[in-house]
Scaffold this motif. Structure first.
Motif, PDB file in Angstrom:
ATOM      1  N   ASP A 247      31.580  33.531  39.500  1.00 52.21           N
ATOM      2  CA  ASP A 247      30.574  34.134  38.635  1.00 52.21           C
ATOM      3  C   ASP A 247      30.970  33.848  37.193  1.00 52.21           C
ATOM      4  O   ASP A 247      31.767  34.567  36.590  1.00 52.21           O
ATOM      5  N   PHE A 248      30.415  32.759  36.629  1.00 53.93           N
ATOM      6  CA  PHE A 248      30.759  32.394  35.260  1.00 53.93           C
ATOM      7  C   PHE A 248      30.231  33.430  34.268  1.00 53.93           C
ATOM      8  O   PHE A 248      30.781  33.594  33.176  1.00 53.93           O
ATOM      9  N   GLY A 249      29.151  34.115  34.639  1.00 54.07           N
ATOM     10  CA  GLY A 249      28.589  35.130  33.750  1.00 54.07           C
ATOM     11  C   GLY A 249      29.581  36.235  33.454  1.00 54.07           C
ATOM     12  O   GLY A 249      29.752  36.640  32.305  1.00 54.07           O
ATOM     13  N   SER A 250      30.254  36.719  34.495  1.00 55.04           N
ATOM     14  CA  SER A 250      31.233  37.794  34.302  1.00 55.04           C
ATOM     15  C   SER A 250      32.654  37.254  34.173  1.00 55.04           C
ATOM     16  O   SER A 250      33.600  38.024  33.991  1.00 55.04           O
ATOM     17  N   GLY A 251      32.814  35.926  34.281  1.00 53.63           N
ATOM     18  CA  GLY A 251      34.138  35.312  34.147  1.00 53.63           C
ATOM     19  C   GLY A 251      35.056  35.650  35.302  1.00 53.63           C
ATOM     20  O   GLY A 251      36.255  35.874  35.091  1.00 53.63           O
ATOM     21  N   ALA A 252      34.509  35.672  36.518  1.00 53.39           N
ATOM     22  CA  ALA A 252      35.315  36.090  37.673  1.00 53.39           C
ATOM     23  C   ALA A 252      35.183  35.111  38.826  1.00 53.39           C
ATOM     24  O   ALA A 252      34.112  34.569  39.094  1.00 53.39           O
ATOM     25  N   VAL A 253      36.315  34.891  39.509  1.00 51.24           N
ATOM     26  CA  VAL A 253      36.341  34.191  40.790  1.00 51.24           C
ATOM     27  C   VAL A 253      36.652  35.254  41.841  1.00 51.24           C
ATOM     28  O   VAL A 253      37.658  35.961  41.732  1.00 51.24           O
ATOM     29  N   LEU A 254      35.786  35.387  42.826  1.00 56.57           N
ATOM     30  CA  LEU A 254      35.930  36.450  43.816  1.00 56.57           C
ATOM     31  C   LEU A 254      36.626  35.915  45.061  1.00 56.57           C
ATOM     32  O   LEU A 254      36.191  34.925  45.655  1.00 56.57           O
ATOM     33  N   ALA A 255      37.731  36.553  45.432  1.00 55.44           N
ATOM     34  CA  ALA A 255      38.545  36.086  46.563  1.00 55.44           C
ATOM     35  C   ALA A 255      38.842  37.248  47.498  1.00 55.44           C
ATOM     36  O   ALA A 255      38.899  38.408  47.076  1.00 55.44           O
ATOM     37  N   ALA A 256      39.046  36.928  48.770  1.00 54.57           N
ATOM     38  CA  ALA A 256      39.396  37.952  49.756  1.00 54.57           C
ATOM     39  C   ALA A 256      40.549  37.433  50.608  1.00 54.57           C
ATOM     40  O   ALA A 256      40.563  36.252  50.989  1.00 54.57           O
TER      41      ALA A 256
ATOM     42  N   ASP B  59      40.776  39.932  43.700  1.00 50.30           N
ATOM     43  CA  ASP B  59      40.800  40.315  45.117  1.00 50.30           C
ATOM     44  C   ASP B  59      39.742  41.398  45.315  1.00 50.30           C
ATOM     45  O   ASP B  59      39.861  42.505  44.780  1.00 50.30           O
ATOM     46  N   VAL B  60      38.691  41.052  46.082  1.00 56.34           N
ATOM     47  CA  VAL B  60      37.570  41.992  46.250  1.00 56.34           C
ATOM     48  C   VAL B  60      37.637  42.731  47.591  1.00 56.34           C
ATOM     49  O   VAL B  60      36.654  43.344  47.999  1.00 56.34           O
ATOM     50  N   SER B  61      38.792  42.687  48.248  1.00 52.89           N
ATOM     51  CA  SER B  61      38.884  43.307  49.574  1.00 52.89           C
ATOM     52  C   SER B  61      38.950  44.822  49.499  1.00 52.89           C
ATOM     53  O   SER B  61      38.815  45.498  50.510  1.00 52.89           O
ATOM     54  N   GLY B  62      39.172  45.376  48.296  1.00 53.20           N
ATOM     55  CA  GLY B  62      39.285  46.826  48.159  1.00 53.20           C
ATOM     56  C   GLY B  62      37.976  47.546  48.358  1.00 53.20           C
ATOM     57  O   GLY B  62      37.937  48.763  48.495  1.00 53.20           O
ATOM     58  N   GLY B  63      36.853  46.804  48.335  1.00 49.66           N
ATOM     59  CA  GLY B  63      35.541  47.422  48.540  1.00 49.66           C
ATOM     60  C   GLY B  63      35.052  48.150  47.313  1.00 49.66           C
ATOM     61  O   GLY B  63      35.734  48.253  46.311  1.00 49.66           O
ATOM     62  N   ALA B  64      33.817  48.615  47.386  1.00 51.20           N
ATOM     63  CA  ALA B  64      33.097  49.438  46.399  1.00 51.20           C
ATOM     64  C   ALA B  64      33.675  49.397  44.996  1.00 51.20           C
ATOM     65  O   ALA B  64      34.212  50.360  44.487  1.00 51.20           O
ATOM     66  N   GLY B  65      33.588  48.222  44.371  1.00 51.30           N
ATOM     67  CA  GLY B  65      33.933  48.133  42.956  1.00 51.30           C
ATOM     68  C   GLY B  65      35.413  48.079  42.652  1.00 51.30           C
ATOM     69  O   GLY B  65      35.810  47.973  41.497  1.00 51.30           O
ATOM     70  N   ARG B  66      36.282  48.172  43.693  1.00 48.59           N
ATOM     71  CA  ARG B  66      37.724  48.118  43.434  1.00 48.59           C
ATOM     72  C   ARG B  66      38.182  46.667  43.497  1.00 48.59           C
ATOM     73  O   ARG B  66      38.174  46.055  44.564  1.00 48.59           O
ATOM     74  N   LYS B  67      38.569  46.124  42.347  1.00 49.90           N
ATOM     75  CA  LYS B  67      38.985  44.723  42.287  1.00 49.90           C
ATOM     76  C   LYS B  67      40.353  44.634  41.636  1.00 49.90           C
ATOM     77  O   LYS B  67      40.608  45.271  40.620  1.00 49.90           O
ATOM     78  N   GLU B  68      41.229  43.803  42.226  1.00 51.85           N
ATOM     79  CA  GLU B  68      42.559  43.588  41.663  1.00 51.85           C
ATOM     80  C   GLU B  68      42.646  42.143  41.183  1.00 51.85           C
ATOM     81  O   GLU B  68      42.337  41.209  41.924  1.00 51.85           O
ATOM     82  N   ILE B  69      43.028  41.956  39.918  1.00 48.64           N
ATOM     83  CA  ILE B  69      43.175  40.600  39.380  1.00 48.64           C
ATOM     84  C   ILE B  69      44.479  40.011  39.903  1.00 48.64           C
ATOM     85  O   ILE B  69      45.554  40.592  39.717  1.00 48.64           O
ATOM     86  N   ILE B  70      44.391  38.867  40.578  1.00 48.25           N
ATOM     87  CA  ILE B  70      45.586  38.250  41.176  1.00 48.25           C
ATOM     88  C   ILE B  70      45.969  36.949  40.481  1.00 48.25           C
ATOM     89  O   ILE B  70      46.980  36.336  40.828  1.00 48.25           O
ATOM     90  N   GLY B  71      45.180  36.515  39.510  1.00 49.56           N
ATOM     91  CA  GLY B  71      45.514  35.284  38.801  1.00 49.56           C
ATOM     92  C   GLY B  71      44.407  34.899  37.837  1.00 49.56           C
ATOM     93  O   GLY B  71      43.385  35.578  37.722  1.00 49.56           O
TER      94      GLY B  71
END
Length: 965
Positions: free
Chosen positions: A549-558, A507-519
């Motif tokens: 982003d397969f490089g960082s192993g992340a799916v970005l969601a909002a 979850d990238v809605s936290g802004g400025a580098g704050r990310k919460e893993i939701i799954g």
């Protein structure tokens, strides 16, 4: 006074509102208990404990299981819920501990809650043992899982109890990689108990097959040979499943001697939504004080019914609770305790409560949707009616094909045996990762028992050839070579519940580098389920995927509130790699084998949440997904195609509908979800030379699912035809030929053509079928072998200044060149160039088919780039350091490789060359640089000729490294 359960069912049958929705009703009669005697009496302390529990005799299945386990035989007890499976292992284990206080046992459970339950039961039985003051003999047990604190983990490792209760992940991540710290426990291991073994199928089954083999390997290393006790729900192939998991011969015990009460079975095909029907049934059960469990297919449905319970259940508001994944462990324990002591009257759950967690006696089970298998239906229904009480089980149908099939064919449900649990124990995608883990745990040796299974041993040889494992040169002639991993702890890269690497959904809605893993999501499924623009649901919240982003192993969601859901669209192609079996299926051939599937997600549909109306199709430009798996394919033939077209039916729509319906019916034969499978129908496949329908395991390497379908292809065709024929719809619907995951939006689909094709197959004569050979080389392959260059150069340079003198390694362009040495294979001569001869060096380098060096692309070219404008990286390059680093994952010095491969070392180093430059000794620098070039050349030529080089690893072993130069 009428039994409240009977009164509840009678009211349902008599209700004007409900009666016409009941598709089927029957009573399954109860039965009395059957008892048995063990061959040898239990020791006095165990007899005393059983007496205090009020147990004077065991059920006959318990007695048989105990006798076999006490004799050291492996068993699987596959009997219904609440049949007393726990005693079949606790009694023999405790008997062994009483005889040998150093004996150990490992109990494995797929859920933490099960371990909590079992620890409580074990301690209660142990506490009742009359030991006459010898407390040190009392069996001890402890849980070792993710909730165990670091302090207690260390305590358990250093001083293990008799029994450790754990889960597969802890064995894989903690015990096996750190086995030296578990030596006392592994050396004393006499029993391994595997509860709910039917859950180890498909992808996880493939992983567990290797975890068990690795565990047994380390047990043998420490001198232990434990007896396995497997416990399972009622499945079609318990002994076969356990053999696939372990390679062991396991005796099945299938008949339960436990008493059982009568059971009312109600199949309900609701007029309105299944959730509303479930709410009506739940309200009626609560009004009669009946303790009820409601099973839902999704978290969303669980939350919907729980929401009603919170809002409109009146006096029962505080006596109903949801239970699902996502709850904290302490929340779950509290709910379980409240159910067990009767404080709660009803619980609404996903499959989390399907397994044997003790929540006390229940009266009514309501299933919203067919659980996907007869086994799961029996398992869920088995949660009610314990202690010989009557119970009621209501199955509420959804729109799904299997739900509707059983509403129309209820007798088939009650006469059909439980499905088989399947897995592929030798899935190369999964096996490769575990073999690397095994080599990291303990050096592999050819001929050891672990490698005697042909599939395992041959795969290790392939991994050595591929450079994933490494062969160590034996110290003494005649000794077998050892095989090692270059990774110290590869275990964290292996997810036991996925086929490949995992991506975090953030979850990238936290802004400025704050990310919460939701799954998390398997990388193989990421493009299909979490492509950019996809709607993703998590704990009742709606997210829209922004990017992958397969490089960082992340799916970005909002998080975003939207009134639509998404469905991927795409195209698929398949190539047959190997035919493993062929046979007639009525009038056509059917084949089983390995295939390569290419999937491309071309876009996605937006559909309205209300009514499913198509709102638009959004194109996507994503890379192809290519994987190898197992498949069956039906060779339909041109004759059936022509006859179908002569009837003016849409043949392509017919075989497409056949594919969808067959995938929907396959879970009748094997425990699978339709999402575990994929399909392709084509009017002309170049290798089959005609129309074909493919059904394949939807994971790389295969999960063993379609193997079963090949054996029962006739039954699959017959059931598929019956499903299509019996469905009352005219043009096709989700209950027969539509698929919720179709990449082309269920177009074209022709239900009548599908029926024509299937009837044509059914009416054919198997004796007239000629199974023609399929040419697996029809489609052009790619020759990956690299040709040797006609003329190559080998380059090395020495600099004038050090990194410290020019401001760091990032300013290599300032270092200058004292000398550049270049070997020319065409002229078999060495050339030297000084800093003022860069034009001549560039001209010479352009003449080569390949320029070879050791770290020359990153370092030498950076230095030369500060002296000449030529784009050195545009040359055809082979950097041996980069090649070795790509194979190993870490850097190895040229001196190391040269010493191990050629038996020669360097005469000096770069620091000495810098000192010589200050002293004006260009002659010594040139001699040193020429030697480095010669060594690099000879390492390259050795690798090209032999297909491998050598290096010395951190343990001081000489290791063979395959190369493709």
């Amino acid at each position: 006074m009428e039994n409240p359960v009977t009164e509840y069912v009678s009211a349902m049958l008599d209700s004007e509102r409900m009666a016409h929705q009941i598709a089927h009703y029957r009573i399954i009669e109860g039965g009395d208990a059957r008892f048995g005697e063990v061959r040898r009496p239990w020791p006095a302390p165990l007899r005393g404990a059983l007496s205090l529990l009020g147990i004077d005799r065991l059920y006959d299945h318990q007695a048989e299981a105990c006798d076999r386990v006490r004799a050291g035989r492996h068993v699987v007890v596959a009997t219904p819920t609440a049949s007393g499976k726990t005693l079949t292992y606790n009694l023999p284990v405790m008997e062994r501990i009483l005889a040998d206080p150093e004996a150990k046992a490992l109990y494995l459970f797929p859920l933490k809650a099960l371990a909590q339950d079992q620890l409580k039961g074990f301690n209660e039985l142990a506490a009742l043992l009359p030991l006459d003051g010898q407390e040190e003999r009392r069996p001890t047990a402890a849980i070792y899982d993710g909730d165990t604190t670091p302090h207690f983990r260390k305590k358990i490792r250093n001083s293990p109890p008799n029994v450790i209760l754990s889960n597969p992940e802890m064995v894989h991540l903690s015990m096996l990689p750190h086995h030296a710290g578990w030596a006392e426990f592994l050396a004393g291991l006499t029993h391994i108990v595997v509860d709910e073994v039917h859950t180890y199928r498909g992808v996880m089954g493939g992983h567990m097959a290797m975890v068990f083999r690795r565990l047994m390997r380390l047990c043998r290393y420490y001198g232990a040979n434990p007896t396995f006790v497997f416990c399972s729900a009622t499945i079609g192939n318990p002994a076969q499943l356990c053999r696939m998991l372990t390679g062991l011969d396991v005796h099945p015990i299938l008949e339960s001697g436990a008493a059982r009460g009568g059971r009312h079975m109600v199949f309900l095909n609701p007029d309105a939504s299944p959730s509303q029907a479930a709410i009506q049934l739940l309200r009626a059960a609560l009004a009669r004080g009946l303790r009820t469990i409601v099973y839902c297919q999704s978290r969303k449905m669980t939350e919907l019914i729980s929401l009603w319970a919170a809002e409109r259940s009146g006096e029962f508001k505080g006596r109903i609770s949801a239970y699902r994944a996502g709850f904290l462990p302490e929340e779950r324990r509290e709910i379980e305790a409240k159910m067990s002591d009767g404080e709660l009257l009803a619980v609404i759950s996903t499959s989390a409560l399907e397994l044997g967690i003790d929540i006390g006696g229940l009266d009514v089970c309501i299933m919203v949707g067919y659980p996907g298998s007869i086994m799961a239906t029996l398992q869920r229904g088995g949660r009610v009616g314990r202690s010989q009480r009557d119970s009621a089980v209501a199955l509420i149908a959804q729109e799904d094909a299997l739900d509707q099939y059983f509403m129309r064919n209820p007798d088939d449900f009650f006469s059909r045996p439980p499905e088989s649990a399947m897995l592929n124990p030798y899935n190369p995608v999964i096996m490769d990762r575990h073999l690397v883990c095994a080599a990291a745990e303990l050096t592999l040796r050819r001929g050891e028992e672990f490698l005697r299974e042909e599939e395992v041993g041959s795969r290790v040889d392939e991994l050595v050839e591929l450079g994933r494992l490494f062969e160590v040169e034996p110290d003494l002639p005649g000794h077998a070579a050892e095989i090692v991993s270059h990774l110290k702890r590869p275990h964290r890269d292996v997810d036991l519940r996925g086929a490949g690497s995992q991506l975090h959904i953030e979850d990238v809605s936290g802004g400025a580098g704050r990310k919460e893993i939701i799954g998390t999501i398997d990388a193989h499924r990421a493009y299909r389920e979490t492509h950019p623009g996809a709607v993703y649901l998590h704990r009742g919240r709606t997210y829209v995927i922004r990017d992958i982003d397969f490089g960082s192993g992340a799916v970005l969601a909002a998080p975003e509130r939207v009134g639509y859901y998404t469905r991927p669209r795409g195209a698929k192609d398949t190539e047959i790699l190997e035919v493993l079996g062929s046979k007639p299926c009525f009038g056509i051939p059917v084949h089983f084998g390995r295939v390569r599937v290419t999937e491309q997600i071309t876009g996605y549909e937006k559909r309205s949440v209300r009514g499913g109306k198509l709102l638009g199709i959004i194109p996507l430009d994503l890379p192809d997904q290519v994987f190898e798996t197992e498949a069956i394919w039906f060779d339909i033939g041109h004759d059936i195609r022509r006859r179908c077209e002569d009837e003016y039916l849409h043949f392509m729509g017919g075989i497409h509908a056949f594919e969808h319906a067959a995938i929907g019916m396959l879970p009748l034969l094997v425990m699978a979800d339709r999402n575990d499978l994929g399909g392709i129908s084509t009017p002309m496949h170049p290798q089959v030379e005609g129309p074909a329908v493919f059904i394949y395991d939807g994971m790389p390497g295969g999960a063993g699912l379609v193997r079963q379908a090949f054996e029962r292809a006739d039954e699959l065709v017959g059931t598929t035809l019956k499903t299509i024929s019996d469905c009352p719809c005219e043009l096709g619907c989700p209950s027969c030929v539509h698929s919720p995951k179709c990449g082309s939006g269920n177009r074209p689909i022709d239900k009548r053509a599908a029926r024509f094709v299937l009837e044509a197959i059914r009416s054919g004569d198997p004796n007239s079928v000629t199974v023609k050979e399929i040419d697996v080389n029809t489609l052009p392959g790619i020759d990956l072998k690299k040709p040797a260059p006609k003329r190559f150069g080998v380059l090395d340079i020495e600099t004038r200044y050090s990194a410290d003198e020019v401001g760091g390694w990032g300013r290599a362009d300032r270092m200058g060149v004292s000398v550049a040495c270049l070997w020319d294979s065409g002229e078999e001569a060495m050339y030297d160039y000084e800093q003022d001869q860069m034009d001549e060096l560039v001209t010479h380098l352009k003449a080569f088919d390949l320029v070879i060096g050791f770290n020359h692309v990153k370092f030498d070219y950076a230095v030369l780039g500060g002296l000449h404008p030529f784009r050195f990286r545009s040359l055809p390059n082979l950097d041996l350091l980069v090649e070795i680093n790509d194979r190993l994952g870490y850097r190895v010095k040229l001196d190391n490789v040269a010493g191990a491969t050629l038996g020669v070392g360097k005469s000096a180093d770069g620091l000495m060359a810098l000192k010589w430059w200050k002293e004006g000794r260009l002659d010594l620098i040139t001699e040193y640089c020429r030697q480095d070039v010669a060594v690099t050349r000879d390492v390259y030529l050795f690798g090209r000729e032999h297909g491998h080089i050598f290096f010395t690893n951190k343990a001081g072993q000489k290791v063979k490294l395959p190369v493709d130069w």
